[in-house]
Scaffold this active site. Structure first.
Site, PDB file in Angstrom:
ATOM      1  N   GLU A 182       0.819  -1.222   0.000  1.00  0.00           N
ATOM      2  CA  GLU A 182       0.000   0.000   0.000  1.00  0.00           C
ATOM      3  C   GLU A 182       0.846   1.262   0.000  1.00  0.00           C
ATOM      4  O   GLU A 182       0.527   2.231  -0.695  1.00  0.00           O
ATOM      5  CB  GLU A 182      -0.908  -0.010   1.235  1.00  0.00           C
ATOM      6  N   ASP A 183       1.933   1.268   0.772  1.00  0.00           N
ATOM      7  CA  ASP A 183       2.653   2.513   1.032  1.00  0.00           C
ATOM      8  C   ASP A 183       4.046   2.595   0.418  1.00  0.00           C
ATOM      9  O   ASP A 183       4.744   3.588   0.608  1.00  0.00           O
ATOM     10  CB  ASP A 183       2.774   2.730   2.551  1.00  0.00           C
TER      11      ASP A 183
END
Length: 713
Positions: free
Chosen positions: A76-77
């Site tokens: 996600e990051d």
């Protein structure tokens, strides 16, 4: 922050066969990819996944779960992809990471939609592997522990509300009481800091006043049990501020009126000792009536087992006591994590949870993520009532459930075909509220379909989702049928042949993929029959221009017999594509006209209804409609205005006359009352206008009836 070797040692302490190399690789992988990223607290971002992994070591989870916790944010990051994760750690880890990922890259329209879609994906993932939920809960718990560092008050409240509504109930559903209590209390601190602080202050005062008291109660209970040769560990614990606050709200009592702020726990070796300990306590102290619950013989859906009782205990203090075995205590604290089976390769633990299957059923029937989220909250966020089938199967339902909720809990098809119910052997209404211990027998019929009215009284998420799905599909059919009739009528009026081939040529113009979509949009009122006609035959535009003025309602002549140019409405279900106006209550046999309302289809009025005057300036909304006089069992509501003598038995006489004439009173309202007279409105279910006229004639022949007329407006 937990260091690399410390994390490995924690896991080795309960699992000597742990894959140390994989754990070390995951630790380094997370640090490398999160790199210089910072959290809002200023700490390195990789401290978050490491702390999440630390939380899971307290639950003694397997190494796959710990590795997933370390990697849960890298996709996600960071620049890492799921393919990268699979390449380095294998398919199982990739699947778990994918299930936990928050999916914020989804291009969705709003924050609410994004949250709902994320939750839908989470449910699908955890249905395959419950470890996804455990990692997600640990992730949320650490985020809540560091919530104070988030600068935006609105964002903090949104996260806290989401935690309270979704993640705390999820923790409860898998029996993880500690997680639930922590998540609720951390959310409570953000959502109502003043309320929490006031309760904490009172608890501190009580603690100072009663430290010795709780110790004395524990010692006395221990001595009572030892006297009867029962080996037990007795302890006392203070309830959390949020659970105290919720009980105060639910019971509408003050803090001082609560009797179970302290709960005492008795832990014994086996089930036999549980009941023996209960017998000792009930034999030694007075029992508070209605406060005993046996969750051993009737286990909670999340696996929780215990005996709960309330007694006037040592020193005449009213106390709550929970009695359980050591194994029950572990399950009560850690839920699914307490009886872990993944080490043996059984990765379908989540399948045993009925509530999870219910969520999957809701997911199947919901039309969009927001509706799924709404029904899921209903399913998870309510206290429960336990009922039995005639075969003795236990069905857990939300509090306030009805036989219809029970039917859908057994099976969707049972709910869809439910026509009646017996509770404890007696026939009851479908809207009756079920109580703990009720035996429910559902009566079904293949001819039955769900009623849209059921949604008004069912409370379970699954029942609401199934009913809405049926109504949604039926509405599509009804709007489609109505739209096709409107188009056929428009073509006939202009002297053109109605052919589906001609309509197929204009589908792209109206952004429709199929003829059914075009019919649906016309039936809903988003398109008029004339707009479609002009698109097919542009030459019709000038020829028909003079006909665009609607006739005055009272001057409009309309035969009560079916017309070739009228849209026939009999057979369309009221409340879907067709609505009967409440201002004039049209009946079969009345001269009628339809008004198209965007998104609602056609509302039917009698031709002399005064409301029609408000539509004089919008002639495009008028549509000719007529009744189809084939045999129909459909009942319609007619409204009567009566003036009745105020004397004993007059209302009974009215209802008798209406009943003898095969009418059914659905509503009665007294609008005026004097010493001599009642003035009232009565809604009567009849077959047609002739049926209502017969009832009116019978009422006029009754001595107590001064006047009776059909009500208008």
């Amino acid at each position: 922050m937990i260091r690399q070797f410390e994390l490995v040692e924690r896991v080795k302490a309960y699992d000597p066969n742990v894959d140390e190399e994989a754990l070390n690789r995951a630790y380094v992988y997370a640090m490398k990819y999160h790199g210089s990223q910072k959290r809002e607290s200023g700490d390195p971002y990789f401290s978050h996944p490491i702390e999440v992994a630390g939380i899971l070591t307290e639950l003694k989870l397997d190494d796959d779960s710990i590795i997933t916790a370390l990697l849960h944010d890298v996709v996600e990051d960071t620049e890492a992809t799921l393919a990268d994760v699979e390449k380095v750690f294998g398919k199982d880890i990739e699947r778990l990471v994918d299930g936990v990922t928050k999916l914020t890259r989804l291009e969705l329209q709003s924050e609410q939609t994004k949250h709902a879609e994320n939750f839908r994906k989470l449910v699908l993932a955890m249905s395959e592997d419950i470890r996804v939920l455990l990692v997600k809960l640990a992730d949320r718990l650490h985020n809540m522990q560091t919530l104070r560092f988030v600068k935006s008050p609105e964002k903090r409240r949104r996260i806290a509300r989401e935690t309270m509504d979704i993640y705390a109930p999820l923790a409860e559903r898998i029996g993880m009481q500690r997680f639930k209590d922590d998540l609720e209390d951390l959310s409570f601190a953000e959502l109502n800091p003043d309320g929490r602080q006031s309760i904490l202050a009172r608890l501190e005062f009580l603690k100072g006043q009663g430290d010795d008291l709780s110790v004395r109660i524990v010692d006395q209970l221990q001595a009572d049990l030892a006297e009867h040769s029962i080996d037990a560990k007795v302890s006392g614990r203070m309830k959390t501020p949020h659970s105290i606050w919720r009980k105060m709200q639910r019971k509408d009592v003050t803090f001082e009126q609560l009797s179970d702020i302290m709960a005492f726990r008795v832990v014994v070796d086996d089930i036999k000792d549980c009941y023996a300990a209960l017998g000792v306590l009930h034999g030694t102290y007075p029992v508070v009536p209605g406060r005993f619950k046996d969750y051993i013989s009737t286990q909670k859906p999340n696996g929780y087992s215990s005996l709960h009782t309330c007694i006037i205990g040592p020193e005449r203090h009213r106390i709550e006591v929970q009695i359980r075995t050591t194994e029950m205590h572990e399950i009560a604290e850690y839920g699914v994590a307490a009886h872990w089976v993944y080490k043996q390769g059984h990765n379908r633990e989540g399948r045993q949870y009925r509530w999870l299957r219910e969520l999957l059923d809701i997911l199947e029937h919901a039309s969009n993520p927001e509706e799924f989220l709404e029904h899921t909250k209903l399913e998870m966020f309510q206290d429960q009532v336990f009922c039995f089938s005639p075969k003795g199967d236990l069905i857990a339902l939300p509090n306030g459930s009805t036989p219809v909720d029970f039917a859908y809990a057994v099976h969707s098809e049972i709910g869809n075909t439910c026509v009646g119910a017996k509770v404890n052997g007696r026939m009851v209404q479908l809207r009756s509220i079920l109580k703990n211990g009720d035996q429910v027998e559902i009566i079904t019929s293949k001819a039955q379909t769900p009623s849209p009215d059921w949604e008004k009284f069912v409370v379970s998420g699954k029942a609401k989702a199934c009913i809405r799905r049926f109504v949604r599909l039926k509405e599509k059919d009804q709007y489609g049928e109505l739209g096709m009739q409107i188009l056929q009528k428009a073509f006939r009026l202009e002297g053109y042949d109605f052919t589906e081939k001609a309509l197929a040529g204009v589908l792209k113009k109206f952004r429709c993929d199929a003829l059914e979509d075009l019919y649906f949009r016309v039936g809903q009122g988003h398109l008029t029959g004339r707009e479609v006609l002009v698109a097919v035959f542009p030459g019709a535009k000038e020829e028909s221009k003079p006909q665009m003025t609607a006739p005055a309602p009272r001057a409009k002549t309309k035969s009560s017999k079916p017309s070739d140019n009228a849209v026939q409405i009999t057979g369309l279900i009221p409340g879907m594509a067709v609505h009967y106006a409440h201002c004039c209550h049209p009946l079969p046999g009345d001269r009628i006209v339809g008004i198209v309302t965007t998104g609602k289809g056609v509302t039917v009025h009698t031709i002399d209804c005064e409301t029609l005057e408000t539509f004089q300036e919008t002639p495009e909304r008028w549509v000719d409609v007529s009744w189809d006089f084939k045999d129909s069992d459909e009942r319609h509501t007619g409204r009567l205005h009566l003036v009745v003598a105020n004397e004993p038995g007059s209302l009974g006489g009215l209802s008798t006359i209406i009943g003898k004439n095969y009418g059914n009173i659905s509503n009665l309202k007294i609008t005026n009352r004097s010493v001599d007279f009642f003035e009232m409105l009565i809604d009567v279910e009849v077959q047609d206008v002739k049926h209502l006229s017969n009832i009116i004639a019978a009422l006029r022949a009754t001595a107590v009836v001064i006047s009776v007329d059909r009500a208008r407006g």
